[in-house]
Design a protein around this motif. Structure first.
Motif: not given
Length: 157
Positions: A20-28
Motif C-alpha cells: 500500500a505504501l508502494g502504491a501510494w508512492a507510485t499513484a501520481q
C-alpha cells in the motif's frame, strides 16, 4: 504445526501494508510521468501490476508466517528477520526511487540489490521451511522481470 490465525493475518498485513505504501508512492507518477517514458515492447499493461503485486505480497506474507511459526527452532532467527525486513524495505524503496523520485538509474541499482536479497531471503526461508522458500519463486521471477524492465526503461530514456 497448529495454525495460528493472528500470526497469519499479521504476516500478510505487513506485506500488504508495504504494498500500500508502494502504491501510494507510485499513484501520481503512473498517470503522469510514467506515461511519458519510452518502454520496451514487452512492458505489461499498467492494469497487470496491482493484481500481480497483491498476489505476491500475500505469498510473501504466507512464507513469512511459515517461518515465524518455526521461530523457536531457528538458530539465527534475528538474522532471518533482518534479511526479511531488508528485502521488504528494498521492495518499498524501489517504488519511491523509481516513481516518486523519478530516478530510473538509481532505481536500477536498487532493484539489483533487491533481487540479491530476494534470492538470499528465499534460500534462508527454504532451509527453514521448504514451502516458505518455494513460495518465493514467483516473487523472484517477477523481480527478475522488473529488473529487466527497469534496465530497458533506463536504456530507452
Amino acid at each position: 504445526m497448529k495454525f495460528k490465525p493472528v500470526a497469519f493475518i499479521i504476516s500478510i498485513a505487513i506485506t500488504l501494508g508495504i504494498g500500500a505504501l508502494g502504491a501510494w508512492a507510485t499513484a501520481q507518477s503512473v498517470k503522469t510521468w510514467y506515461t511519458t517514458l519510452n518502454k520496451p515492447s514487452f512492458n505489461p499493461p499498467d492494469s497487470l501490476f496491482a493484481p500481480v503485486w497483491t498476489t505476491l505480497y500475500v505469498l510473501i506474507g504466507i512464507a513469512a508466517y511459515l517461518v515465524w511459526i518455526r521461530r523457536d527452532k531457528i538458530v539465527h532467527f534475528p538474522r532471518t528477520v533482518a534479511i526479511y525486513l531488508i528485502q521488504l524495505i528494498l521492495n518499498l524503496a524501489w517504488s519511491f526511487i523509481f516513481f516518486y523520485l523519478r530516478e530510473v538509474g538509481f532505481a536500477l541499482a536498487e532493484i539489483i540489490l533487491l533481487l540479491i536479497f530476494v534470492v538470499i531471503n528465499g534460500l534462508i526461508f527454504y532451509k527453514i521451511n521448504k514451502w516458505a522458500g518455494l513460495i518465493f519463486i514467483p516473487y523472484l521471477i517477477w523481480v527478475s522481470f522488473a529488473t529487466l524492465l527497469t534496465y530497458n526503461i533506463f536504456i530507452l530514456n
